[in-house]
Design a protein around this motif. Structure first.
Motif, PDB file in Angstrom:
ATOM      1  N   ARG A 103      29.697 -60.789  29.787  1.00  0.00           N
ATOM      2  CA  ARG A 103      30.814 -59.843  29.851  1.00  0.00           C
ATOM      3  C   ARG A 103      30.525 -58.588  29.024  1.00  0.00           C
ATOM      4  O   ARG A 103      30.920 -57.477  29.411  1.00  0.00           O
ATOM      5  CB  ARG A 103      32.114 -60.508  29.402  1.00  0.00           C
TER       6      ARG A 103
ATOM      7  N   ARG B 226      29.378 -53.127  41.298  1.00  0.00           N
ATOM      8  CA  ARG B 226      30.192 -54.339  41.154  1.00  0.00           C
ATOM      9  C   ARG B 226      29.337 -55.406  40.504  1.00  0.00           C
ATOM     10  O   ARG B 226      28.111 -55.342  40.495  1.00  0.00           O
ATOM     11  CB  ARG B 226      30.817 -54.770  42.465  1.00  0.00           C
TER      12      ARG B 226
ATOM     13  N   ASP C  70      32.516 -61.220  39.131  1.00  0.00           N
ATOM     14  CA  ASP C  70      33.813 -60.942  39.759  1.00  0.00           C
ATOM     15  C   ASP C  70      33.807 -61.236  41.251  1.00  0.00           C
ATOM     16  O   ASP C  70      34.640 -60.701  41.981  1.00  0.00           O
ATOM     17  CB  ASP C  70      34.171 -59.453  39.588  1.00  0.00           C
TER      18      ASP C  70
ATOM     19  N   LYS D 207      36.854 -61.367  43.540  1.00  0.00           N
ATOM     20  CA  LYS D 207      37.599 -60.157  43.900  1.00  0.00           C
ATOM     21  C   LYS D 207      37.106 -59.549  45.213  1.00  0.00           C
ATOM     22  O   LYS D 207      37.812 -58.780  45.836  1.00  0.00           O
ATOM     23  CB  LYS D 207      37.449 -59.099  42.805  1.00  0.00           C
TER      24      LYS D 207
ATOM     25  N   TYR E 184      30.048 -67.981  40.487  1.00  0.00           N
ATOM     26  CA  TYR E 184      29.888 -67.045  39.378  1.00  0.00           C
ATOM     27  C   TYR E 184      28.424 -66.632  39.310  1.00  0.00           C
ATOM     28  O   TYR E 184      27.535 -67.471  39.261  1.00  0.00           O
ATOM     29  CB  TYR E 184      30.313 -67.728  38.073  1.00  0.00           C
TER      30      TYR E 184
END
Length: 132
Positions: free
Chosen positions: A89, A107, A111, A114, A123
């Protein structure tokens, strides 16, 4: 705060990566609070097929094939660290900050939920890609 730089292997792994993404990466490594390496950049179709077969990728239509994606992995005390989501992160934050300053849209694989219609997105905290 320590300013990090890319080593020889990371620089080599940037061969064939889109220039605007490379610029974002060089800015992000300087501002990141955690060191990271470019684990992988542009991939061959053969390598992509192997990663899909092993379940490490979900598509044969990866942006790695065109040089529009990279995988970045935290380096903690000089060791690749794949399980530290907090470190991923921090890299994400540095990448998005650098991309924003350069007006580049990206991107993050952390995420995927999303961006996917898939009910079970996986992930992929190492993955960053350009959005066109």
């Amino acid at each position: 705060m320590t300013e990090f730089t890319f080593g020889y292997k990371s620089k080599n792994n940037l061969a064939g990566v889109a220039p605007q993404l490379v610029l974002v990466l060089y800015s992000a490594i300087k501002s990141s609070p955690v060191d990271f390496c470019v684990f992988e950049g542009r991939r061959s179709l053969e390598r992509q097929r192997m990663l899909v077969a092993k379940g490490l990728s979900k598509t044969l239509n990866s942006k790695h094939l065109t040089g529009e994606a990279v995988d970045l992995v935290p380096l903690i005390k000089g060791h690749l660290t794949w399980e530290d989501r907090a470190a991923f992160r921090l890299i994400r934050n540095a990448m998005f900050d650098a991309a924003s300053k350069q007006d580049v849209q990206i991107r993050w694989g952390g995420d995927w939920g999303k961006y996917s219609e898939n009910d079970n997105p996986f992930y992929d905290g190492a993955h960053f890609e350009l959005i066109k």
